[in-house]
Design an enzyme around this catalytic site. Structure first.
Site, short mmCIF file in Angstrom:
data_model
loop_
_atom_site.label_atom_id
_atom_site.label_comp_id
_atom_site.label_asym_id
_atom_site.label_seq_id
_atom_site.Cartn_x
_atom_site.Cartn_y
_atom_site.Cartn_z
N CYS A 260 -1.08 -7.36 -17.45
CA CYS A 260 -0.42 -7.19 -16.09
C CYS A 260 1.05 -7.61 -16.23
O CYS A 260 2.09 -6.92 -15.64
CB CYS A 260 -1.15 -7.96 -14.86
SG CYS A 260 -1.41 -9.65 -15.26
N ASN B 201 0.90 -2.73 -7.77
CA ASN B 201 -0.13 -3.19 -8.75
C ASN B 201 -0.05 -2.34 -10.06
O ASN B 201 0.60 -1.23 -9.99
CB ASN B 201 -1.55 -3.29 -8.19
CG ASN B 201 -2.21 -4.18 -8.69
OD1 ASN B 201 -2.09 -4.87 -9.86
ND2 ASN B 201 -3.51 -4.55 -8.10
N HIS C 2 -2.43 -13.12 -12.24
CA HIS C 2 -2.09 -11.84 -12.20
C HIS C 2 -0.67 -11.53 -11.61
O HIS C 2 -0.16 -11.86 -10.66
CB HIS C 2 -2.99 -11.06 -11.10
CG HIS C 2 -2.87 -9.64 -11.33
ND1 HIS C 2 -3.04 -8.86 -12.42
CD2 HIS C 2 -2.73 -8.44 -10.07
CE1 HIS C 2 -2.79 -7.55 -12.00
NE2 HIS C 2 -2.70 -7.38 -10.84
#
Length: 362
Positions: free
Chosen positions: A169, A329, A309
């Site tokens: 991520c 995201n 994250h």
């Protein structure tokens, strides 16, 4: 007879409407569990599921989910295990949506994954983001700060990507920030290589598919001399051998700017007046089922060792009286709100302002 038929039809319509409302509250349309799949695929999967679970509405609902998301299960034992996890996820979605929170959950492709599996495949290990202990963002004129901001409207935010089964991520947060900065500076779009960061940035306290931080990635790119384009160094989603080539560089980093740990006023100033900012936060179990609204939680942490994250803050606003961050995201455009989510602003929710930074590109 005609009068009775009308009554029956009205009753059937009422039942259908009730089912639709219930389905909407769960974020999963189960009014006809097998409706949207092809006959051939449904028949094959239905046979597998029924053999393992029996012919029930829940089993057919699970079969539809599996077909929709391209699932493949090895044997009856795995079907039973995935069905159990799916059922738990469905109950989590329904119970959460009944609570009247400012956000809603919905069944998505992660619904048959255990929390442990999800953590291993989508999240990174906690990182001590010491760079933000003393931030270096220079606050700009607060009078110029817009009430709401969405950098997508300026055309500098690149499309949503999907990190796949790799805790990378941080690389997508990094490239998202760089892509926005490059387009803002040049007026031209660019897609940059996450895989180069996975393979090559380990000397800067990054760990490929096991996690890293955008602030550390910016430092790597600065001293490395640049980051290749996605086309030249495509994403594979696994740790590999570094094969960076200077002739394929798409962007160079002059420096990076860090937001002071937990300072949402600095973060808002940067997002509102500079450009999108790489941020990180703590994902807890329910979040992976996010569908819409402003996410908030009393159970996530805010310290550097809580966040797991990295994402990209591309704006902010207010929805139904709740201020929020608008965040891109890296779980694909079919997740959440077209790949985005909103996070409550003003409480350093889940550590959203704990590890925030943005690059200055050459």
């Amino acid at each position: 007879m005609a009068h009775r038929r009308i009554i029956l039809l009205l009753a059937a319509a009422a039942v259908a409407a009730t089912s639709a409302v219930a389905a909407a509250s769960s974020g999963f349309d189960d009014s006809n569990p097998i409706r949207s799949v092809t006959d051939h695929a449904a028949s094959a999967l239905e046979s597998t599921v029924i053999a393992a679970l029996g012919r029930t509405r829940d089993a057919l609902r699970f079969a539809r989910f599996a077909v929709r998301h391209g699932k493949r299960y090895g044997d009856a034992a795995e079907v039973q295990r995935r069905f159990r996890i799916f059922s738990e996820s469905l109950e989590l979605v329904r119970s959460t949506n009944r609570r009247g929170l400012p956000y809603r959950l919905g069944i998505n492709r992660f619904a048959d994954m255990s929390w442990e599996e999800f953590q291993a495949s989508r999240l990174g290990a906690a990182q001590n983001c010491s760079a933000t202990l003393a931030g270096n963002h220079r606050m700009r004129d607060a009078a110029a700060l817009p009430e709401t901001k969405d950098w997508r409207e300026d055309g500098i935010v690149s499309p949503v990507k999907d990190q796949g089964h790799c805790g990378s991520c941080w690389t997508f947060s990094t490239t998202g920030s760089l892509e926005a900065a490059y387009t803002q500076a040049t007026g031209k779009p660019v897609s940059l290589s996450e895989q180069q960061l996975v393979d090559c940035a380990t000397a800067y306290n990054n760990f490929g598919c096991s996690g890293g931080l955008p602030s550390q990635a910016f430092e790597y790119i600065k001293y490395n001399g640049g980051l290749d384009t996605e086309e030249a160094y495509p994403y594979t989603g696994v740790n590999g051998i570094c094969h960076y080539k200077p002739e394929n560089v798409g962007v160079k980093v002059l420096d990076s700017v860090n937001i002071t740990l937990g300072a949402e006023d600095e973060l808002k100033n940067a997002v509102g007046l500079v450009r999108p900012v790489s941020v990180a936060f703590q994902v807890i179990n329910g979040f992976r089922m996010y569908k819409s609204g402003v996410y908030t939680s009393d159970h996530c942490g805010t310290s550097p060792m809580d966040v797991n994250h990295a994402v990209l803050a591309v704006g902010y606003g207010v929805e139904n009286g709740v201020p929020y961050w608008l965040i891109k995201n890296s779980w694909g455009a079919d997740w959440g709100d077209n790949g985005y989510f909103k996070m409550e602003m003003g409480k350093n929710m889940c550590g959203i302002a704990t590890c925030a930074s943005y690059p200055i590109v050459a």
